[in-house]
Design a protein around this motif. Structure first.
Motif, short mmCIF file in Angstrom:
data_model
loop_
_atom_site.label_atom_id
_atom_site.label_comp_id
_atom_site.label_asym_id
_atom_site.label_seq_id
_atom_site.Cartn_x
_atom_site.Cartn_y
_atom_site.Cartn_z
N ILE A 198 0.84 -1.20 0.00
CA ILE A 198 0.00 0.00 0.00
C ILE A 198 0.87 1.25 0.00
N ALA A 199 1.93 1.24 0.81
CA ALA A 199 2.83 2.40 0.86
C ALA A 199 3.47 2.65 -0.51
N LEU A 200 3.86 1.57 -1.19
CA LEU A 200 4.45 1.70 -2.52
C LEU A 200 3.44 2.28 -3.51
N VAL A 201 2.23 1.75 -3.51
CA VAL A 201 1.20 2.22 -4.44
C VAL A 201 0.86 3.69 -4.19
N GLU A 202 0.74 4.07 -2.95
CA GLU A 202 0.38 5.46 -2.64
C GLU A 202 1.50 6.42 -3.02
N ALA A 203 2.75 6.02 -2.75
CA ALA A 203 3.88 6.88 -3.16
C ALA A 203 3.94 7.01 -4.67
N ALA A 204 3.69 5.92 -5.38
CA ALA A 204 3.71 5.96 -6.84
C ALA A 204 2.59 6.83 -7.39
N ALA A 205 1.41 6.77 -6.76
CA ALA A 205 0.28 7.59 -7.20
C ALA A 205 0.60 9.08 -7.01
N ARG A 206 1.17 9.43 -5.86
CA ARG A 206 1.52 10.84 -5.63
C ARG A 206 2.57 11.32 -6.62
N ALA A 207 3.56 10.48 -6.88
CA ALA A 207 4.59 10.85 -7.85
C ALA A 207 4.01 11.01 -9.24
N GLY A 208 3.10 10.10 -9.61
CA GLY A 208 2.48 10.19 -10.93
C GLY A 208 1.69 11.45 -11.12
N VAL A 209 0.92 11.81 -10.12
CA VAL A 209 0.10 13.03 -10.20
C VAL A 209 0.98 14.28 -10.24
N SER A 210 2.13 14.22 -9.56
CA SER A 210 3.01 15.40 -9.50
C SER A 210 3.54 15.80 -10.87
N VAL A 211 3.58 14.85 -11.80
CA VAL A 211 4.07 15.15 -13.16
C VAL A 211 3.20 16.18 -13.84
N PHE A 212 1.90 16.23 -13.48
CA PHE A 212 0.97 17.15 -14.13
C PHE A 212 0.52 18.27 -13.19
N SER A 213 1.21 18.43 -12.07
CA SER A 213 0.86 19.48 -11.13
C SER A 213 1.74 20.69 -11.38
N SER A 214 1.13 21.88 -11.17
CA SER A 214 1.90 23.11 -11.37
C SER A 214 2.89 23.31 -10.24
#
Length: 331
Positions: free
Chosen positions: A315-331
């Motif tokens: 779960i920790a891995l998946v959540e960290a990956a999700a946050r990193a993925g979203v950060s690519v499109f964040s200002s």
């Protein structure tokens, strides 16, 4: 017709400080509705310097030049220059580089910025779906019902609700059989555009194999518009509603990347998670797919993983990956 005025003899151009400033740069930038367009400007004749104007300026180079009395400046020509494309896959790879991963574990991520249509994918391996396939099972059931020009029965709706909201396995087995098991799932996925997802053998729907990229395609079927989905508006709304009311305790995963992820209203995300300990190895499959809202913009996110030594670490891995993925499109 008034007589033409005689052409005055050419004389040296008067070089004002303002004109010199305007002629100093070689890049002209225009703001457009689709973004920023970069263009170069050069004098057509005479070897003069290039003309530049800030995007916010309301005065064109030719207008600025004409304000200088007696100035004789050729009209500038404008040539488009391609703006370098952003490599979102490379940005995602960089963002994921700092995430700790256990030896033997592997994961893949796919993210779509709904507003721009830009996507990023990391990894192309196939992973067992565990319970995220339940979204696919429901989508296939709804597609078959549409083809038969009928709505879901009360019994099907009861199974669908507990399958998605509570991740009930018995309900999933009932609907898996209703759609025709793997054959029915694969047929629906062919229409949805999933190219690397294969239904599990027999009643082993949790061993369906998929990729993060395919899961992103499925999410577009659920959260997209009429022109990009095989599902009707009513069918999409139904699935979204169930994914937005996941039972307490099962709302981890991609929701970690959403605004207000700790808000009890959970309006910032809609998801389905999957978790499965493999009997032969004791290692965990941990997956999460869904829609998250970040800074007022919707992103579709799919994270799949296997080889985790514990559920908590997965779960920790998946959540960290999700946050990193979203950060690519964040200002």
């Amino acid at each position: 017709m008034p007589p033409r005025r005689a052409r005055r003899p050419a004389r040296p151009a008067v070089r004002r400080p303002l004109l010199r400033a305007l002629l100093a740069a070689a890049l002209l930038v225009y703001g457009t509705a689709a973004g920023t367009l970069y263009v170069t400007a050069r004098a057509q004749e005479g070897g003069g310097p290039a003309v530049s104007s800030a995007a916010s300026s309301s005065v064109s180079p030719s207008a600025s030049a004409s304000t200088a009395p007696g100035a004789d400046v050729e009209e500038a020509s404008v040539e488009p220059v391609a703006v370098p494309e952003v490599d979102h896959d490379a940005l995602l790879t960089t963002a994921l580089a700092e995430i700790p991963v256990e030896g033997g574990a592997a994961f893949s991520v796919a993210v779509l910025d709904v507003e721009s249509g830009d996507a990023a994918v990391y990894g192309d391996g196939r992973f067992e779906t565990a319970s995220i396939v339940k979204v696919d099972i429901l989508a296939a059931l709804l597609l078959q019902a549409q083809d038969a020009d009928r709505g879901l029965t009360a019994r099907e709706k009861a199974y669908a609700a507990t399958m998605i909201r509570d991740s009930d396995n018995a309900a999933a087995t009932e609907l898996w059989q209703a759609i025709g098991e793997a054959e029915g799932l694969d047929a629906a996925n062919e229409r949805f555009g999933l190219t690397r997802t294969v239904g599990g053998d027999g009643l082993y729907w949790g061993l369906t194999r998929t990729t993060a990229a395919d899961q992103l395609v499925l999410l577009r079927q659920v959260f997209g518009d009429d022109d990009e989905s095989e599902l009707s508006g009513a069918s999409r709304t139904y699935v979204r509603g169930l994914m937005g009311r996941i039972a307490a305790g099962q709302d981890w995963g991609v929701s970690a990347a959403a605004d207000g992820s700790t808000d009890s209203s959970r309006v910032g995300f809609a998801l389905k998670n999957g978790w499965l300990p493999r009997t032969a190895t004791g290692l965990w499959v941990i997956n999460s797919v869904g829609r998250v809202t970040v800074d007022g913009r919707d992103r579709l996110v799919a994270v799949v993983s296997h080889g985790n030594t514990t559920k908590a670490k997965g779960i920790a891995l998946v959540e960290a990956a999700a946050r990193a993925g979203v950060s690519v499109f964040s200002s």
